[in-house]
Design an enzyme around this catalytic site. Structure first.
Site, PDB file in Angstrom:
ATOM      1  N   CYS A  69      -3.497   2.710  -5.378  1.00  0.00           N
ATOM      2  CA  CYS A  69      -2.847   3.629  -4.436  1.00  0.00           C
ATOM      3  C   CYS A  69      -1.420   3.991  -4.856  1.00  0.00           C
ATOM      4  CB  CYS A  69      -2.865   3.039  -3.027  1.00  0.00           C
ATOM      5  SG  CYS A  69      -2.059   1.424  -2.904  1.00  0.00           S
ATOM      6  N   HIS A  95       0.880  -1.176   0.000  1.00  0.00           N
ATOM      7  CA  HIS A  95       0.000   0.000   0.000  1.00  0.00           C
ATOM      8  C   HIS A  95       0.916   1.224   0.000  1.00  0.00           C
ATOM      9  CE1 HIS A  95      -3.511   2.408   0.600  1.00  0.00           C
ATOM     10  NE2 HIS A  95      -2.963   2.979   1.671  1.00  0.00           N
ATOM     11  N   HIS A 141      -3.381   9.193   1.392  1.00  0.00           N
ATOM     12  CA  HIS A 141      -3.388   7.942   0.621  1.00  0.00           C
ATOM     13  C   HIS A 141      -4.791   7.617   0.135  1.00  0.00           C
ATOM     14  CE1 HIS A 141      -4.509   5.197   4.202  1.00  0.00           C
ATOM     15  NE2 HIS A 141      -4.515   6.425   4.669  1.00  0.00           N
TER      16      HIS A 141
END
Length: 186
Positions: A111, A24, A36
């Protein structure tokens, strides 16, 4: 908090968070905060796997909250390929996107794409590129994918054939027992 990088993050740095089978990504914006891309529906508080509505939410939160118990590190992954944009631009744009709902696609708008676009002005995902090469261009990966596809096709074909045969047997059995099919005697 998760296992920390040996390097303290600076504003504009990319933060890579190891989440088991994937990474991530977030952008460090200073004072302990990151921005994010997360699941819009709130289904995955630790990031984003594959939201059903194909939307993602931009969140600003404490680095320690975004990381949880996972390992993380500063990883400005494309610095050798692209020149980072000015830090004030990265931070300003990242913070301006907070609360926005954006389209999400695991291979095109994840992401990592979000974070690299903020830092470099280019949306790229090295984990998508790596997954593509491992699954498609690697001859063993391609052969495995083709074998799985062929087996699945045969199983579906066999299941359909069995279903049709079962249906025909039922219809035949019903016709044989139907009063209309037996001759009437007077």
């Amino acid at each position: 908090m998760g296992t920390k990088s040996s390097k303290n993050p600076e504003p504009g740095d990319l933060i890579e968070i190891s989440r088991g089978g994937y990474q991530h990504w977030a952008v460090y914006v200073g004072d302990g905060y990151v921005v994010h891309l997360t699941a819009a529906c709130g289904s995955s508080p630790n990031g984003l796997s594959s939201p059903p509505n194909k939307k993602a939410l931009v969140k600003k939160e404490k680095l320690q909250d975004a990381v949880g118990t996972d390992e993380w590190k500063v990883n400005n992954i494309l610095d050798k390929k692209y020149r980072p944009r000015p830090v004030d631009v990265i931070v300003r744009e990242a913070c301006a996107r907070e609360g926005q709902e954006l389209p999400y696609g695991i291979a095109t708008r994840n992401c990592e794409h979000f974070a690299t676009e903020l830092r470099y002005g280019k949306a790229e995902s090295q984990q998508v590129v790596t997954a593509f090469y491992l699954s498609v261009l690697n001859p063993l990966g391609l052969a495995t994918a083709m074998a799985v596809d062929a087996i699945a096709h045969r199983v579906l074909k066999l299941a359909g054939s069995m279903s049709r045969n079962k249906k025909k047997r039922r219809q035949s059995h019903t016709l044989m027992q139907s009063p209309a099919s037996t001759p009437q005697r007077s």
